[in-house]
Design an enzyme around this catalytic site. Sequence first.
Site, PDB file in Angstrom:
ATOM      1  N   GLU A 258       5.629 -44.371 -23.832  1.00 21.42           N
ATOM      2  CA  GLU A 258       6.553 -43.244 -24.687  1.00 21.42           C
ATOM      3  C   GLU A 258       6.165 -42.068 -23.968  1.00 21.42           C
ATOM      4  O   GLU A 258       5.442 -41.841 -23.348  1.00 21.42           O
ATOM      5  CB  GLU A 258       6.120 -43.372 -26.115  1.00 21.42           C
ATOM      6  CG  GLU A 258       4.524 -42.882 -26.456  1.00 21.42           C
ATOM      7  CD  GLU A 258       4.358 -42.991 -28.101  1.00 21.42           C
ATOM      8  OE1 GLU A 258       4.396 -42.177 -28.724  1.00 21.42           O
ATOM      9  OE2 GLU A 258       3.889 -44.383 -28.292  1.00 21.42           O
TER      10      GLU A 258
ATOM     11  N   ARG B 147      -3.999 -49.022 -34.722  1.00 20.85           N
ATOM     12  CA  ARG B 147      -4.640 -47.914 -35.201  1.00 20.85           C
ATOM     13  C   ARG B 147      -6.039 -48.113 -34.819  1.00 20.85           C
ATOM     14  O   ARG B 147      -6.870 -49.137 -35.038  1.00 20.85           O
ATOM     15  CB  ARG B 147      -4.512 -47.924 -36.720  1.00 20.85           C
ATOM     16  CG  ARG B 147      -3.012 -47.394 -37.169  1.00 20.85           C
ATOM     17  CD  ARG B 147      -2.864 -47.098 -38.573  1.00 20.85           C
ATOM     18  NE  ARG B 147      -1.563 -47.213 -39.253  1.00 20.85           N
ATOM     19  CZ  ARG B 147      -1.064 -47.997 -39.838  1.00 20.85           C
ATOM     20  NH1 ARG B 147      -2.105 -49.084 -40.276  1.00 20.85           N
ATOM     21  NH2 ARG B 147       0.123 -48.193 -40.374  1.00 20.85           N
TER      22      ARG B 147
ATOM     23  N   HIS C 279      -0.953 -48.248 -27.889  1.00 19.31           N
ATOM     24  CA  HIS C 279      -0.020 -49.306 -27.729  1.00 19.31           C
ATOM     25  C   HIS C 279      -0.374 -50.157 -26.455  1.00 19.31           C
ATOM     26  O   HIS C 279      -0.694 -49.751 -25.418  1.00 19.31           O
ATOM     27  CB  HIS C 279       1.361 -48.656 -27.641  1.00 19.31           C
ATOM     28  CG  HIS C 279       1.690 -47.665 -28.507  1.00 19.31           C
ATOM     29  ND1 HIS C 279       1.632 -48.001 -29.789  1.00 19.31           N
ATOM     30  CD2 HIS C 279       1.887 -46.421 -28.536  1.00 19.31           C
ATOM     31  CE1 HIS C 279       1.914 -46.741 -30.520  1.00 19.31           C
ATOM     32  NE2 HIS C 279       1.987 -45.966 -29.739  1.00 19.31           N
TER      33      HIS C 279
ATOM     34  N   HIS D 133      -3.953 -41.764 -28.475  1.00 17.06           N
ATOM     35  CA  HIS D 133      -3.200 -40.563 -28.851  1.00 17.06           C
ATOM     36  C   HIS D 133      -2.967 -40.460 -30.309  1.00 17.06           C
ATOM     37  O   HIS D 133      -3.094 -41.440 -31.178  1.00 17.06           O
ATOM     38  CB  HIS D 133      -1.963 -40.624 -27.929  1.00 17.06           C
ATOM     39  CG  HIS D 133      -1.096 -41.737 -28.541  1.00 17.06           C
ATOM     40  ND1 HIS D 133      -1.050 -43.076 -28.148  1.00 17.06           N
ATOM     41  CD2 HIS D 133       0.088 -41.809 -29.488  1.00 17.06           C
ATOM     42  CE1 HIS D 133      -0.281 -43.863 -28.827  1.00 17.06           C
ATOM     43  NE2 HIS D 133       0.280 -43.051 -29.406  1.00 17.06           N
TER      44      HIS D 133
END
Length: 318
Positions: free
Chosen positions: A116, A193, A98, A173
């Site tokens: 996150e 992705r 991200h 991740h």
Amino acid sequence: MYAEPIFLQPVFKDRIWGGTKLREVFGYEIPSETTGECWGISAHPNGPSTILNGPLQGMTLDQAWQKHRGLFAGQEGNDFPLLVKILDAKTNLSVQVHPDDDYAQQEEDEPFGKTECWYVIDCEENAELVYGHHAKSKSEFQRMVDDGEWDKLLRKVKIQPGDFVYVPNGTIHAIGAGTMILETQQSSDVTYRVYDYDRKDDQGNTRELHIKQSIEVAMIPHQDADFQPVEDKRDGLEIKKLIKESYFTVYHWNLDGKAENLDNPMYLLVSVLDGEGEIETQSGSSSFKKGDHFIVPSTVKKFSLKGNASFITSHSTK
């Protein structure tokens, strides 16, 4: 306006990697047998939660944020900053990354990037995550992607229930198969992705990859974040501050009995992982149970808890 907690109706998302544990574990009425995500506390336009009680019943959280900022300590900003999810990964999620705020704003016209963190609710024996990579430079990363050297590139980490994983923006991740997590994140749905195991959707198409953007935003070389949980106890409440960073502060609470006169730091996001009990405020008592999501608004200065339950709680650090 509110002297009690604001309970929320979750939003559910079908995912190619999802399953049925959100129903089996939490009793949610899920829309499909491949339900991957429960957006428990969300004001994101892709899935805002609906308020279930009080004078704003039926209003979405984003509407409450816009019209009643006093419930949220008068925090500035056009967009509610955080998003809380529960994820059921029946199979592997794609390997992804991200962006930070600047990249998301400039390239995607989105207000937030995505930092996150994950609390592992449950996982199968020998479950693992992709966390980071072994490339030393962007050129090496690109070459390993081009050559499909995924086993050499990706860093695997074993996990067990109760583990906590911090995933700052730029971290390569992926959540592994057989894992259920609670995710606290910036309110963003921007995902790039890197690899998706060559899977095909129900139309027979492989999902889009974003190699160029991934390399632009990825942390290369990878570095683990340095943080240390802090433990505290107040009456019958064990409090573990899992992390405090620039966007959010996240805690694990374990309640066994009663804890009185707890301070509300600003407005508190609460997800009940297990058990049941009551939250007492100046207006009276509200019951909660496993799977509930609610906000203790800033109009509630102090509150008490009683029962036997575990929670993930969080608040904005801004």
